[in-house]
Enzyme design. Sequence first.
Site, mmCIF file in Angstrom:
data_model
loop_
_atom_site.group_PDB
_atom_site.id
_atom_site.type_symbol
_atom_site.label_atom_id
_atom_site.label_comp_id
_atom_site.label_asym_id
_atom_site.label_seq_id
_atom_site.Cartn_x
_atom_site.Cartn_y
_atom_site.Cartn_z
ATOM 1 N N ASP A 191 0.810 -1.230 0.000
ATOM 2 C CA ASP A 191 0.000 0.000 0.000
ATOM 3 C C ASP A 191 0.840 1.275 0.000
ATOM 4 O O ASP A 191 0.424 2.312 0.521
ATOM 5 C CB ASP A 191 -0.956 0.017 1.217
ATOM 6 C CG ASP A 191 -1.846 -1.200 1.232
ATOM 7 O OD1 ASP A 191 -2.153 -1.728 0.159
ATOM 8 O OD2 ASP A 191 -2.234 -1.623 2.334
ATOM 9 N N LYS A 224 1.757 2.156 -5.089
ATOM 10 C CA LYS A 224 2.280 1.599 -6.355
ATOM 11 C C LYS A 224 1.355 1.906 -7.520
ATOM 12 O O LYS A 224 1.796 2.329 -8.590
ATOM 13 C CB LYS A 224 2.465 0.062 -6.215
ATOM 14 C CG LYS A 224 3.473 -0.334 -5.144
ATOM 15 C CD LYS A 224 3.548 -1.840 -4.969
ATOM 16 C CE LYS A 224 2.326 -2.432 -4.344
ATOM 17 N NZ LYS A 224 2.124 -2.097 -2.921
ATOM 18 N N GLY A 276 -4.492 -4.341 -3.758
ATOM 19 C CA GLY A 276 -5.476 -3.304 -4.061
ATOM 20 C C GLY A 276 -4.702 -2.064 -4.448
ATOM 21 O O GLY A 276 -4.086 -1.444 -3.598
ATOM 22 N N HIS A 277 -4.646 -1.756 -5.736
ATOM 23 C CA HIS A 277 -3.844 -0.630 -6.221
ATOM 24 C C HIS A 277 -4.790 0.494 -6.639
ATOM 25 O O HIS A 277 -5.565 0.343 -7.576
ATOM 26 C CB HIS A 277 -2.957 -1.078 -7.390
ATOM 27 C CG HIS A 277 -1.924 -2.080 -6.975
ATOM 28 N ND1 HIS A 277 -0.986 -2.592 -7.820
ATOM 29 C CD2 HIS A 277 -1.662 -2.652 -5.773
ATOM 30 C CE1 HIS A 277 -0.199 -3.435 -7.169
ATOM 31 N NE2 HIS A 277 -0.605 -3.494 -5.924
ATOM 32 N N GLN A 303 2.049 -6.068 -3.134
ATOM 33 C CA GLN A 303 2.496 -6.153 -1.741
ATOM 34 C C GLN A 303 3.792 -5.349 -1.558
ATOM 35 O O GLN A 303 3.995 -4.373 -2.246
ATOM 36 C CB GLN A 303 2.676 -7.620 -1.297
ATOM 37 C CG GLN A 303 1.367 -8.393 -1.158
ATOM 38 C CD GLN A 303 0.802 -8.898 -2.459
ATOM 39 O OE1 GLN A 303 1.488 -9.542 -3.235
ATOM 40 N NE2 GLN A 303 -0.456 -8.609 -2.725
HETATM 41 P P1 GDP Z 1 -0.755 0.310 -3.495
HETATM 42 O O1 GDP Z 1 -1.320 -0.979 -3.025
HETATM 43 O O2 GDP Z 1 0.711 0.405 -3.260
HETATM 44 O O3 GDP Z 1 -1.121 0.631 -4.919
HETATM 45 O O4 GDP Z 1 -1.400 1.444 -2.580
HETATM 46 P P2 GDP Z 1 -2.966 1.559 -2.177
HETATM 47 O O5 GDP Z 1 -3.709 2.058 -3.340
HETATM 48 O O6 GDP Z 1 -3.445 0.320 -1.532
HETATM 49 O O7 GDP Z 1 -2.882 2.613 -1.004
HETATM 50 C C1 GDP Z 1 -2.351 3.877 -1.204
HETATM 51 C C2 GDP Z 1 -3.432 4.904 -0.867
HETATM 52 O O8 GDP Z 1 -2.854 6.172 -0.757
HETATM 53 C C3 GDP Z 1 -4.484 5.031 -1.942
HETATM 54 O O9 GDP Z 1 -5.713 5.399 -1.354
HETATM 55 C C4 GDP Z 1 -3.940 6.175 -2.813
HETATM 56 O O10 GDP Z 1 -4.962 6.868 -3.500
HETATM 57 C C5 GDP Z 1 -3.335 7.052 -1.762
HETATM 58 N N1 GDP Z 1 -2.143 7.833 -2.165
HETATM 59 C C6 GDP Z 1 -1.136 7.511 -3.001
HETATM 60 N N2 GDP Z 1 -0.183 8.460 -3.006
HETATM 61 C C7 GDP Z 1 -0.613 9.406 -2.150
HETATM 62 C C8 GDP Z 1 -0.044 10.647 -1.691
HETATM 63 O O11 GDP Z 1 1.040 11.060 -2.056
HETATM 64 N N3 GDP Z 1 -0.787 11.356 -0.778
HETATM 65 C C9 GDP Z 1 -1.995 10.928 -0.312
HETATM 66 N N4 GDP Z 1 -2.642 11.681 0.569
HETATM 67 N N5 GDP Z 1 -2.544 9.765 -0.721
HETATM 68 C C10 GDP Z 1 -1.852 9.026 -1.611
HETATM 69 P P1 IMO Z 2 -0.870 -4.224 -2.227
HETATM 70 O O1 IMO Z 2 -0.417 -4.769 -3.547
HETATM 71 C C1 IMO Z 2 -1.003 -4.625 2.099
HETATM 72 C C2 IMO Z 2 -1.104 -8.688 3.718
HETATM 73 C C3 IMO Z 2 -2.368 -9.150 4.409
HETATM 74 C C4 IMO Z 2 -1.801 -10.122 5.415
HETATM 75 C C5 IMO Z 2 -0.657 -10.776 4.621
HETATM 76 C C6 IMO Z 2 -1.037 -12.083 3.946
HETATM 77 O O2 IMO Z 2 -2.159 -3.504 -2.278
HETATM 78 O O3 IMO Z 2 0.221 -3.440 -1.577
HETATM 79 P P2 IMO Z 2 -2.590 -12.808 1.917
HETATM 80 O O4 IMO Z 2 -3.944 -12.309 1.489
HETATM 81 O O5 IMO Z 2 -1.530 -12.602 0.911
HETATM 82 O O6 IMO Z 2 -2.672 -14.198 2.439
HETATM 83 O O7 IMO Z 2 -2.227 -11.886 3.204
HETATM 84 O O8 IMO Z 2 -0.290 -9.839 3.642
HETATM 85 N N1 IMO Z 2 -1.306 -8.185 2.337
HETATM 86 C C7 IMO Z 2 -1.238 -6.889 1.998
HETATM 87 N N2 IMO Z 2 -1.065 -5.792 2.759
HETATM 88 N N3 IMO Z 2 -1.083 -4.503 0.761
HETATM 89 C C8 IMO Z 2 -1.229 -5.600 -0.019
HETATM 90 O O9 IMO Z 2 -1.154 -5.547 -1.358
HETATM 91 C C9 IMO Z 2 -1.343 -6.869 0.599
HETATM 92 N N4 IMO Z 2 -1.520 -8.132 0.148
HETATM 93 C C10 IMO Z 2 -1.471 -8.920 1.221
HETATM 94 O O10 IMO Z 2 -3.029 -8.077 5.036
HETATM 95 O O11 IMO Z 2 -1.226 -9.426 6.483
HETATM 96 MG MG MG Z 3 -2.855 -1.663 -1.786
#
Ligand code: GDP
Ligand code: IMO
Ligand code: MG
Length: 419
Positions: A13, A16, A40-41, A222
Amino acid sequence: MNSDILLGLQWGDEGKGKIVDVITPKYDVVARFQGGPNAGHSLEFNDKKYVLHLIPSGIFHPNKLNVIGNGVVIDPAVFKKEIEGLGLPLGEVIKKLIISSRANLILPVHRILDAANEKSKGAKKIGSTLRGIGPAYTDKISRNGLRVGDILSTNFKKRYDEHTARHLATIERYNFEFDLAQYEEGWFEGVEIMAKFRIENSEYLLNNLLDQGKKILAEGAQGTMLDIDFGSYPFVTSSNTISAGACTGLGIPPKKIGEVFGIFKAYCTRVGNGPFPTELLDSTGEDIRKAGFEFGATTGRPRRCGWLDLPKLKYAITINGVTQLFMTKSDVLSGFGTIKVCTSYIVDGKETTELPFTFDNAEPVYKEFAGWSGDITKIRKFDDLPGNLKDYIDYIEKYTGVPITIVSVGPDREETIIR
Ligand code: GDP
Ligand code: IMO
Ligand code: MG
């Protein structure tokens, strides 16, 4: 031409999806190399937010190819839902999305197994997203999996039934109630939709494109601390999230890897269980969660929040061979009077910058920074950032020895500073 890699350096998270979307215009292909619907991207542009789980984050750009690589595990039901949620005509998506025939399938029974297994662990549970990731990769490694290419065979349903029966016999050993029909909802429809896409041995396609001088961006899921080998085991996911995973997960040889972009938040979050030495269990942690809207993009669970952990960042940089750092969510720390950064740990009474075997008996040693304030989301030039934030960035660069070349100041595509 070489393939660049973008991957997470923390517990996922890191942003990415947002950054892949921002830099896609520089590439011809975006290819996911591991993980599955546990990811979840999030992407934001034109006042709209999208969350992708399986589809690479380059999908919204015209004239770019997107590849779901062999290292990914695919749940057809999630795939179907995601395709429908893109708001793009199916014909257009079919033109720009290719699925590796070698990617393993997540079966409904894998999700049941995941749930039964987690329940049986009680307080020791991993905190899995319950998307069937662990059981699907287990089947892959134990050479029992069904792959995407198998859906094209005439006896696919028979093989599906055999795999399902084998797993149902295992699930009987758990005290776990389930309704198979409920878990199967949308799965076969998803298989039908997948069959409309180009399913091929994508390692040929990717290497041919590199030979033709095309540019590929490998998108990780991840983060390094969730890597099956180098993360906080057993509280990890079941794949190699590190740069080496891009080679095995796409069939691109190490000598064709170019830049490795490592992405991290200006602080740290974790969703699910496991050690987190810099976790803030006080009101500051709560304030970061609120300001950063730190709730899981896949499960909606609140993310645990804490200060940036530099020994871990440095470790992740080493394991991945990171050449450039991207820092996200700098805007979230705006308004915090003092910002702390972990620079070393006390382990068994001794100060060290090395991560201990189990990660969990490390007491962080902090350095304090004066914070910055005000809305920085409209800033587009690095020089215009608050001085204290630039000092913070400067310190991280010196500590890690790697330049921070992108600073993200908000979730939107536009809210990005490229140095
Ligand atoms: P990912 O899994 O690495 O793609 O990241 P996620 O989408 O799960 O979580 C990142 C969260 O932060 C999302 O809700 C993005 O919209 C948000 N986000 C990304 N970059 C920034 C930033 O620079 N500032 C803020 N406030 N939110 C951001
Ligand atoms: P992105 O790509 C954050 C965490 C889960 C749990 C552990 C194992 O959005 O960064 P799993 O479902 O793989 O058996 O879970 O890994 N986890 C993540 N945490 N971002 C993710 O993906 C994750 N994918 C798995 O919360 O702790
Ligand atoms: Mg994510």
